[in-house]
Design an enzyme around this catalytic site. Structure first.
Site, mmCIF file in Angstrom:
data_model
loop_
_atom_site.group_PDB
_atom_site.id
_atom_site.type_symbol
_atom_site.label_atom_id
_atom_site.label_comp_id
_atom_site.label_asym_id
_atom_site.label_seq_id
_atom_site.Cartn_x
_atom_site.Cartn_y
_atom_site.Cartn_z
ATOM 1 N N SER A 1 -11.678 2.680 3.058
ATOM 2 C CA SER A 1 -11.273 2.525 4.432
ATOM 3 C C SER A 1 -10.425 3.772 5.012
ATOM 4 O O SER A 1 -9.859 4.367 4.067
ATOM 5 C CB SER A 1 -10.235 1.286 4.488
ATOM 6 O OG SER A 1 -10.759 0.114 4.092
ATOM 7 N N GLU B 1 -5.707 6.684 5.720
ATOM 8 C CA GLU B 1 -5.382 6.407 4.355
ATOM 9 C C GLU B 1 -5.579 7.592 3.484
ATOM 10 O O GLU B 1 -4.822 7.777 2.643
ATOM 11 C CB GLU B 1 -6.401 5.158 3.728
ATOM 12 C CG GLU B 1 -5.663 4.219 2.675
ATOM 13 C CD GLU B 1 -6.594 3.211 2.389
ATOM 14 O OE1 GLU B 1 -6.519 2.208 2.912
ATOM 15 O OE2 GLU B 1 -7.050 3.374 1.386
ATOM 16 N N ARG C 1 0.771 -1.229 -0.048
ATOM 17 C CA ARG C 1 -0.315 -0.101 0.021
ATOM 18 C C ARG C 1 0.852 1.283 0.018
ATOM 19 O O ARG C 1 0.540 2.332 0.478
ATOM 20 C CB ARG C 1 -0.761 -0.049 1.275
ATOM 21 C CG ARG C 1 -1.705 -1.204 1.440
ATOM 22 C CD ARG C 1 -3.061 -0.941 0.366
ATOM 23 N NE ARG C 1 -4.102 -2.137 0.610
ATOM 24 C CZ ARG C 1 -3.788 -3.361 0.131
ATOM 25 N NH1 ARG C 1 -2.782 -4.069 -0.659
ATOM 26 N NH2 ARG C 1 -4.410 -4.552 0.540
HETATM 27 P P1 NAP Z 1 -10.863 -8.148 4.815
HETATM 28 O O1 NAP Z 1 -11.023 -8.667 3.646
HETATM 29 O O2 NAP Z 1 -11.841 -8.202 5.746
HETATM 30 O O3 NAP Z 1 -9.344 -8.103 5.521
HETATM 31 C C1 NAP Z 1 -8.963 -7.861 6.789
HETATM 32 C C2 NAP Z 1 -7.616 -7.961 6.813
HETATM 33 O O4 NAP Z 1 -7.195 -9.252 6.765
HETATM 34 C C3 NAP Z 1 -6.816 -7.077 5.571
HETATM 35 O O5 NAP Z 1 -5.505 -6.644 6.464
HETATM 36 C C4 NAP Z 1 -6.257 -8.317 4.936
HETATM 37 O O6 NAP Z 1 -5.050 -7.972 4.357
HETATM 38 C C5 NAP Z 1 -6.212 -9.420 5.699
HETATM 39 N N1 NAP Z 1 -6.471 -10.918 5.134
HETATM 40 C C6 NAP Z 1 -7.711 -11.267 4.972
HETATM 41 N N2 NAP Z 1 -7.419 -12.513 4.484
HETATM 42 C C7 NAP Z 1 -6.079 -12.646 4.115
HETATM 43 C C8 NAP Z 1 -5.235 -13.763 3.592
HETATM 44 N N3 NAP Z 1 -6.028 -14.843 3.055
HETATM 45 N N4 NAP Z 1 -4.071 -13.488 3.501
HETATM 46 C C9 NAP Z 1 -3.333 -12.192 3.998
HETATM 47 N N5 NAP Z 1 -4.081 -11.452 4.599
HETATM 48 C C10 NAP Z 1 -5.478 -11.525 4.754
HETATM 49 O O7 NAP Z 1 -10.850 -6.530 4.612
HETATM 50 P P2 NAP Z 1 -11.635 -5.305 3.961
HETATM 51 O O8 NAP Z 1 -11.537 -4.208 4.976
HETATM 52 O O9 NAP Z 1 -12.818 -6.050 3.952
HETATM 53 O O10 NAP Z 1 -10.923 -5.161 2.578
HETATM 54 C C11 NAP Z 1 -11.165 -5.804 1.421
HETATM 55 C C12 NAP Z 1 -9.885 -5.869 0.719
HETATM 56 O O11 NAP Z 1 -9.861 -4.641 0.283
HETATM 57 C C13 NAP Z 1 -8.585 -6.085 1.625
HETATM 58 O O12 NAP Z 1 -7.702 -6.883 0.901
HETATM 59 C C14 NAP Z 1 -8.253 -4.806 1.677
HETATM 60 O O13 NAP Z 1 -6.816 -4.651 2.099
HETATM 61 C C15 NAP Z 1 -8.573 -4.080 0.448
HETATM 62 N N6 NAP Z 1 -8.466 -2.500 0.602
HETATM 63 C C16 NAP Z 1 -7.631 -1.816 -0.002
HETATM 64 C C17 NAP Z 1 -7.503 -0.662 -0.204
HETATM 65 C C18 NAP Z 1 -6.305 0.149 -0.594
HETATM 66 O O14 NAP Z 1 -5.816 -0.596 -1.396
HETATM 67 N N7 NAP Z 1 -6.166 1.264 -0.219
HETATM 68 C C19 NAP Z 1 -8.389 0.126 0.779
HETATM 69 C C20 NAP Z 1 -9.589 -0.552 1.117
HETATM 70 C C21 NAP Z 1 -9.612 -2.034 1.286
HETATM 71 P P3 NAP Z 1 -4.816 -6.951 3.114
HETATM 72 O O15 NAP Z 1 -5.129 -5.748 3.595
HETATM 73 O O16 NAP Z 1 -3.225 -7.345 2.648
HETATM 74 O O17 NAP Z 1 -5.561 -7.512 1.941
#
Ligand code: NAP
Length: 360
Positions: free
Chosen positions: A242, A340, A165
């Site tokens: 987020s 963020e 990120r």
């Molecule tokens: P989520 O899917 O509930 O996941 C929550 C956390 O758990 C995140 O930190 C995610 O890592 C981690 N996680 C879940 N399963 C995983 C696995 N199999 N291996 C490694 N890490 C795992 O999160 P959410 O808030 O609903 O968001 C959905 C996705 O959108 C996530 O991947 C999140 O990072 C992404 N997102 C990205 C941005 C951005 O790029 N700025 C903004 C908002 C949300 P990760 O964060 O590494 O995925």
């Protein structure tokens, strides 16, 4: 280039829908126009900020005392590359349209990034990622206008210092480059389905060997259920997505967090000795559940990580709300949540300084 306009209200150009006017506002439809707008800002000694899709920005109520450059470059240019495709996309293209194009052409690599709001040009800045993919996996190069050299340049992927990120556009060279277009290398293949949310959705819909289309549909459905797909009729989606990134903490601190609530947090390794802990989990454990808040600013009823404008919110209300979240997580768990979004027009604002740089 058309002359910059004065007094344009910025709230309408952001997904959160708050913020005052820009002293000057200009729109560039080509890299050459970016150069012209930059030259105008220099001549008039105005600071300049760039606004893409406005999905990750919080603008102050007093607006921005300088020039806001709106990115209006459009177009996608595919070029066959062996089995796959080199896809160059202009910075102002809506990101999800590019994902849809790739999936419709059977090209893998960005399908998990479906439904992310904003424009192509915003994606390298924080190395946008979701559900196990990030743009750095497929980016080949980024065309930029370098404000320091006053020149258009092509940066290779390795020039961009991509990390989780993050990139040089967000760190050591924040504000230096205007991203004009991005080139991705995409290959035919199976979708990436590693995250439990996606797997569960696909299993429930009897897709044991999902196609790219299935994966895109699953990502969109899961994101929608969390209020993370823009919908004008749903104020849960009036947010910057987020508000905080998922913090990375030392492995022993994961145990400490667990001790404080008698429950081990979900945690994922990100390198030797370091673990990523979901910010949403920390917020919930600190007492902020979905729908928290009684005023114009509140947490989404679908996702504890989205700070939303329920109607008529001001930027200072959003900031005060976020400060409360950050303080309580810091007090409870000794974890410093990092916001963020980019903050525009908050120079000398102590609360914003705490949000960005405060330590637990
Ligand atoms: P989520 O899917 O509930 O996941 C929550 C956390 O758990 C995140 O930190 C995610 O890592 C981690 N996680 C879940 N399963 C995983 C696995 N199999 N291996 C490694 N890490 C795992 O999160 P959410 O808030 O609903 O968001 C959905 C996705 O959108 C996530 O991947 C999140 O990072 C992404 N997102 C990205 C941005 C951005 O790029 N700025 C903004 C908002 C949300 P990760 O964060 O590494 O995925």
């Amino acid at each position: 280039m058309r002359s910059p306009e004065s007094g344009v209200r910025l709230a309408a150009f952001t997904t959160l829908g708050v913020g005052g006017p820009a002293k000057w506002c200009a729109r560039a439809e080509s890299a050459d126009e970016v150069r012209e707008v930059d030259a105008w800002a220099r001549q008039h000694a105005e600071p300049m900020v760039v606004l893409g899709g406005g999905s990750n920005v919080l603008v102050a109520d007093r607006g921005f005392d300088g020039l806001v450059l709106r990115i209006g470059m459009r177009g996608i240019w595919p070029a066959p590359d062996g089995d796959g495709m080199l896809l160059r996309a202009a910075a102002g293209e809506p990101w999800d349209a590019v994902v849809a194009w790739a999936v419709a052409h059977g090209l893998a690599g960005i399908e998990c990034l479906s439904g992310i709001p904003g424009t192509v040009g915003g994606t390298p800045i924080q190395n946008v990622g979701a559900y196990g993919q990030e743009v750095a996996n497929t980016i080949v190069s980024v065309t930029v206008f370098d404000r320091q050299a006053a020149a258009i340049q092509v940066l290779s992927k390795s020039d961009c210092d991509f990390a989780y990120r993050s990139s040089r556009f967000k760190t050591r060279d924040a504000g230096r480059f205007v991203i004009c277009d991005v080139t991705f290398r995409l290959q035919p293949g199976a979708p990436t389905v590693t995250y439990p949310d996606l797997r569960r959705y696909l299993d429930a819909h009897a897709r044991s060997t999902p196609t790219l289309d299935d994966a895109r549909a699953a990502v969109l459905a899961v994101r929608r259920s969390k209020g993370m797909v823009l919908d004008a009729a749903d104020h849960d989606t009036r947010s910057v997505g987020s508000f905080f990134t998922n913090p990375v903490v030392r492995e022993d601190w994961v145990d400490e967090i667990g001790r404080r609530v008698s429950q081990r947090p979900p945690a994922y390794p990100v390198g030797p000795g370091w673990m990523k802990v979901p910010a949403a989990w920390l917020l919930e454990q600190a007492g902020f559940s979905r729908g928290y808040g009684t005023g114009a600013v509140g947490l989404s009823s679908k996702h504890p990580l989205a700070v939303t404008n329920r109607g008529g919110a001001t930027a200072s209300e959003v900031v005060a709300f976020a400060v409360d979240l950050k303080r309580r997580v810091a007090d409870r768990f000794g974890v410093d949540l990092v916001p963020e979004p980019t903050f525009v027009g908050f120079e000398d604002d102590e609360q914003v300084r705490y949000l960005i740089a405060g330590t637990a």
